[in-house]
Motif scaffolding. Sequence first.
Motif, PDB file in Angstrom:
ATOM      1  N   GLY A 166       0.795  -1.215   0.000  1.00  0.00           N
ATOM      2  CA  GLY A 166       0.000   0.000   0.000  1.00  0.00           C
ATOM      3  C   GLY A 166       0.833   1.273   0.000  1.00  0.00           C
ATOM      4  O   GLY A 166       0.283   2.367  -0.055  1.00  0.00           O
ATOM      5  N   LYS A 167       2.142   1.127   0.087  1.00  0.00           N
ATOM      6  CA  LYS A 167       2.996   2.321   0.123  1.00  0.00           C
ATOM      7  C   LYS A 167       4.006   2.307  -1.030  1.00  0.00           C
ATOM      8  O   LYS A 167       4.947   3.085  -1.043  1.00  0.00           O
ATOM      9  N   LYS A 168       3.796   1.430  -1.964  1.00  0.00           N
ATOM     10  CA  LYS A 168       4.792   1.223  -3.015  1.00  0.00           C
ATOM     11  C   LYS A 168       5.081   2.480  -3.836  1.00  0.00           C
ATOM     12  O   LYS A 168       6.185   2.652  -4.335  1.00  0.00           O
ATOM     13  N   GLN A 169       4.086   3.351  -3.963  1.00  0.00           N
ATOM     14  CA  GLN A 169       4.268   4.540  -4.787  1.00  0.00           C
ATOM     15  C   GLN A 169       4.847   5.717  -4.003  1.00  0.00           C
ATOM     16  O   GLN A 169       5.139   6.760  -4.566  1.00  0.00           O
ATOM     17  N   ILE A 170       4.961   5.541  -2.689  1.00  0.00           N
ATOM     18  CA  ILE A 170       5.486   6.619  -1.850  1.00  0.00           C
ATOM     19  C   ILE A 170       7.003   6.510  -1.758  1.00  0.00           C
ATOM     20  O   ILE A 170       7.518   5.443  -1.456  1.00  0.00           O
ATOM     21  N   PRO A 171       7.735   7.584  -2.029  1.00  0.00           N
ATOM     22  CA  PRO A 171       9.202   7.542  -1.926  1.00  0.00           C
ATOM     23  C   PRO A 171       9.640   7.082  -0.534  1.00  0.00           C
ATOM     24  O   PRO A 171       9.018   7.428   0.471  1.00  0.00           O
ATOM     25  N   GLU A 172      10.700   6.298  -0.509  1.00  0.00           N
ATOM     26  CA  GLU A 172      11.189   5.732   0.753  1.00  0.00           C
ATOM     27  C   GLU A 172      11.485   6.813   1.785  1.00  0.00           C
ATOM     28  O   GLU A 172      11.218   6.642   2.978  1.00  0.00           O
ATOM     29  N   LEU A 173      11.995   7.944   1.342  1.00  0.00           N
ATOM     30  CA  LEU A 173      12.301   9.049   2.251  1.00  0.00           C
ATOM     31  C   LEU A 173      11.053   9.489   3.011  1.00  0.00           C
ATOM     32  O   LEU A 173      11.083   9.688   4.228  1.00  0.00           O
ATOM     33  N   HIS A 174       9.942   9.611   2.306  1.00  0.00           N
ATOM     34  CA  HIS A 174       8.696  10.050   2.928  1.00  0.00           C
ATOM     35  C   HIS A 174       8.142   8.990   3.869  1.00  0.00           C
ATOM     36  O   HIS A 174       7.567   9.320   4.909  1.00  0.00           O
ATOM     37  N   VAL A 175       8.317   7.726   3.504  1.00  0.00           N
ATOM     38  CA  VAL A 175       7.858   6.633   4.360  1.00  0.00           C
ATOM     39  C   VAL A 175       8.605   6.666   5.686  1.00  0.00           C
ATOM     40  O   VAL A 175       8.010   6.562   6.772  1.00  0.00           O
ATOM     41  N   ILE A 176       9.915   6.820   5.628  1.00  0.00           N
ATOM     42  CA  ILE A 176      10.736   6.846   6.842  1.00  0.00           C
ATOM     43  C   ILE A 176      10.372   8.042   7.722  1.00  0.00           C
ATOM     44  O   ILE A 176      10.230   7.914   8.943  1.00  0.00           O
TER      45      ILE A 176
END
Length: 209
Positions: free
Chosen positions: A53-63
């Motif tokens: 569900g977060k695949k399209q979100i850049p890793e930086l924003h996820v962290i």
Amino acid sequence: MQHEKEATLSHKEKLFLINKFIEEHPEAEIQDFYKWLYFGEFGVEEYNTLLAGKKQIPELHVILSEIKEESVLEKKVTHVWEPFGLSARFVKVFVSPYYLNDCPIKRLVNLIERSPAFRGARMTFKLDWNLLKETVIEIRQDLTRRDFINFEERINFHQLPELSFTEAFQKQNPFYYRVVSQKLFFDYFPEYVDETVFHPFVDNSSLIG
């Protein structure tokens, strides 16, 4: 550099790491031991595949989102990293203490992206699995050789599938982290090198025998 010798651990050092993990994680099931060892040898092939569900979100924003989520928790983890498995290839980096120690998130993302190049060997994993299995059976009276055999048959062990930690384990260990190459991490952050984690007997080898 001094920490590069951590690439290979002695039999005694591996036993120490297994015993420490067993002691710190009484909730661990066989699948959790497997995952702990797997992460240590192979890391994460492509981290975004785990972020449903977060695949399209850049890793930086996820962290950054994870750090914000953890900022309101009463219970916190204070150490920046801890070992994974027995090969000293990968380490577990906790995102919140990493950030609170003024380490750049963009650097962590870069380490995540570069870490798959440091994946280990299937044979090493299987040898370490046998050592772990014998040690766990000896210490954990509730887990038997038959339990391990049933687990291996259920997951098609010869294929070394990538499994997740069990729900019970994740509940006891809820803090966000990333799995990165130990070499890369210590190359960029030598101040976090701690020889006693992987080589606990170096300074008192005369006492160990």
